[in-house]
Write a protein that holds these residues in place. Structure first.
Motif, PDB file in Angstrom:
ATOM      1  N   GLY A 161      71.032  21.428  87.430  1.00  0.00           N
ATOM      2  CA  GLY A 161      70.337  20.167  87.207  1.00  0.00           C
ATOM      3  C   GLY A 161      69.022  20.043  87.927  1.00  0.00           C
ATOM      4  N   CYS A 162      68.294  21.143  88.044  1.00  0.00           N
ATOM      5  CA  CYS A 162      67.017  21.126  88.765  1.00  0.00           C
ATOM      6  C   CYS A 162      65.832  21.047  87.801  1.00  0.00           C
ATOM      7  N   ASN A 163      64.655  20.798  88.347  1.00  0.00           N
ATOM      8  CA  ASN A 163      63.428  20.727  87.572  1.00  0.00           C
ATOM      9  C   ASN A 163      62.331  21.426  88.369  1.00  0.00           C
ATOM     10  N   PHE A 164      62.031  22.678  88.002  1.00  0.00           N
ATOM     11  CA  PHE A 164      60.992  23.460  88.658  1.00  0.00           C
ATOM     12  C   PHE A 164      59.831  23.604  87.667  1.00  0.00           C
ATOM     13  N   HIS A 165      58.668  23.116  88.038  1.00  0.00           N
ATOM     14  CA  HIS A 165      57.557  23.137  87.079  1.00  0.00           C
ATOM     15  C   HIS A 165      56.212  23.212  87.784  1.00  0.00           C
ATOM     16  N   ASP A 166      55.229  23.756  87.054  1.00  0.00           N
ATOM     17  CA  ASP A 166      53.847  23.839  87.528  1.00  0.00           C
ATOM     18  C   ASP A 166      53.730  24.611  88.837  1.00  0.00           C
ATOM     19  N   ASN A 167      54.456  25.717  88.937  1.00  0.00           N
ATOM     20  CA  ASN A 167      54.399  26.575  90.117  1.00  0.00           C
ATOM     21  C   ASN A 167      53.822  27.939  89.760  1.00  0.00           C
ATOM     22  N   GLY A 168      53.161  28.570  90.720  1.00  0.00           N
ATOM     23  CA  GLY A 168      52.625  29.916  90.536  1.00  0.00           C
ATOM     24  C   GLY A 168      51.132  29.925  90.332  1.00  0.00           C
ATOM     25  N   ALA A 169      50.400  30.499  91.304  1.00  0.00           N
ATOM     26  CA  ALA A 169      48.937  30.494  91.234  1.00  0.00           C
ATOM     27  C   ALA A 169      48.366  31.750  90.611  1.00  0.00           C
ATOM     28  N   THR A 170      49.208  32.766  90.442  1.00  0.00           N
ATOM     29  CA  THR A 170      48.722  34.026  89.904  1.00  0.00           C
ATOM     30  C   THR A 170      49.899  34.777  89.278  1.00  0.00           C
ATOM     31  N   LEU A 171      49.654  35.975  88.773  1.00  0.00           N
ATOM     32  CA  LEU A 171      50.703  36.769  88.144  1.00  0.00           C
ATOM     33  C   LEU A 171      51.876  37.012  89.092  1.00  0.00           C
ATOM     34  N   PHE A 172      53.065  37.080  88.521  1.00  0.00           N
ATOM     35  CA  PHE A 172      54.291  37.423  89.228  1.00  0.00           C
ATOM     36  C   PHE A 172      54.814  36.314  90.145  1.00  0.00           C
ATOM     37  N   PHE A 173      54.293  35.115  89.992  1.00  0.00           N
ATOM     38  CA  PHE A 173      54.839  33.967  90.705  1.00  0.00           C
ATOM     39  C   PHE A 173      55.317  32.965  89.663  1.00  0.00           C
ATOM     40  N   HIS A 174      56.581  32.559  89.779  1.00  0.00           N
ATOM     41  CA  HIS A 174      57.287  31.892  88.696  1.00  0.00           C
ATOM     42  C   HIS A 174      57.883  30.554  89.151  1.00  0.00           C
ATOM     43  N   ASN A 175      58.396  29.808  88.192  1.00  0.00           N
ATOM     44  CA  ASN A 175      59.102  28.579  88.548  1.00  0.00           C
ATOM     45  C   ASN A 175      60.395  28.880  89.303  1.00  0.00           C
ATOM     46  N   LEU A 176      61.180  29.852  88.800  1.00  0.00           N
ATOM     47  CA  LEU A 176      62.412  30.276  89.472  1.00  0.00           C
ATOM     48  C   LEU A 176      62.474  31.792  89.456  1.00  0.00           C
ATOM     49  N   TYR A 177      62.537  32.376  90.641  1.00  0.00           N
ATOM     50  CA  TYR A 177      62.591  33.835  90.768  1.00  0.00           C
ATOM     51  C   TYR A 177      63.898  34.209  91.468  1.00  0.00           C
ATOM     52  N   VAL A 178      64.690  35.037  90.790  1.00  0.00           N
ATOM     53  CA  VAL A 178      65.981  35.470  91.317  1.00  0.00           C
ATOM     54  C   VAL A 178      65.951  36.987  91.432  1.00  0.00           C
TER      55      VAL A 178
END
Length: 231
Positions: free
Chosen positions: A125-142
């Motif tokens: 039930g999360c909301n991850f959005h508008d994250n990552g300033a460049t390549l390889f940076f994501h909203n959710l990284y596992v």
């Protein structure tokens, strides 16, 4: 300092009241501790610098819960060191039973949420959005996290990354009833031959950003391995 007595006593819950505050250094989680806000976005923690707002205190964490709050990078999109929730084990050991629930993470130059070597864990039930300033940076990284289950989560509008990126050796796990839209690369990018991974009841659309420099524009991308995509 506030949660040290809780951890020393063997665990417990630290409640953060309603309101908006600025975090001047990382809140470091310990085993058997729950960080509980009054709700999302009722409790909002703003980043006061280029660091991880919530992160682990050490390797080998277990039974950690982060819930019911909002973390905001406040537009610090120029630094990939600024991340929302960052729980990892740097050694070969794995953290266990990490739960992130009803958390909103936005406006970070790094990941909205980064979980590394976090087995038998969940994002609900999360909301991850508008994250990552460049390549390889994501909203959710596992990364290298076995049996991690994601459900009912929104993963939208990472300008250069994917909504969900899973990498490293992954055995088991699933993403269910979640949305990945408007991301620069892919909706969900599951790589490195995952085993028994399930994507169920998810939606992906408009994941393509030519300015990202690496725009696959794929809704659900699975690199080898075994698994199921359905509904």
């Amino acid at each position: 300092a506030r949660y040290a007595p809780v951890e020393t006593a063997g665990g417990g819950t630290v409640n953060i009241t309603a309101g908006t505050g600025t975090v001047s250094s990382s809140l470091r989680m310990k085993s058997n501790v729950t960080l509980n806000g009054a709700g999302n976005p009722t409790t909002t923690l703003n980043a006061g610098g280029d660091f991880q707002v919530i992160q682990e205190n050490s390797d080998n964490l277990s039974n950690v819960t982060i819930q019911n709050l909002k973390v905001n990078g406040r537009g610090r999109t120029g630094s990939t060191n600024c991340q929302g929730v960052y729980i990892e084990s740097l050694s070969t050991s794995h953290n266990q039973n990490i739960k992130v629930s009803n958390v909103q993470s936005l406006n970070f130059g790094g990941m909205g949420c980064h979980l590394k070597r976090a087995d038998n864990s969940s994002v609900i039930g999360c909301n991850f959005h508008d994250n990552g300033a460049t390549l390889f940076f994501h909203n959710l990284y596992v990364r290298e996290s076995n049996s991690l289950n994601i459900s009912g989560t929104q993963l939208n509008n990472s300008p250069f990354g994917s909504g969900l990126h899973v990498a490293g050796v992954t055995v088991g796990g699933s993403c269910k009833s979640s949305t990945c839209s408007g991301n620069g690369q892919n909706g969900q990018n599951i790589q490195d031959n995952p085993s028994n991974y399930t994507i169920d009841g998810c939606t992906a659309n408009d994941n393509r950003n030519a300015t990202a420099g690496r725009s696959d524009g794929i809704g659900f991308k699975v690199w080898g391995g075994t698994g199921v995509i359905k509904n």
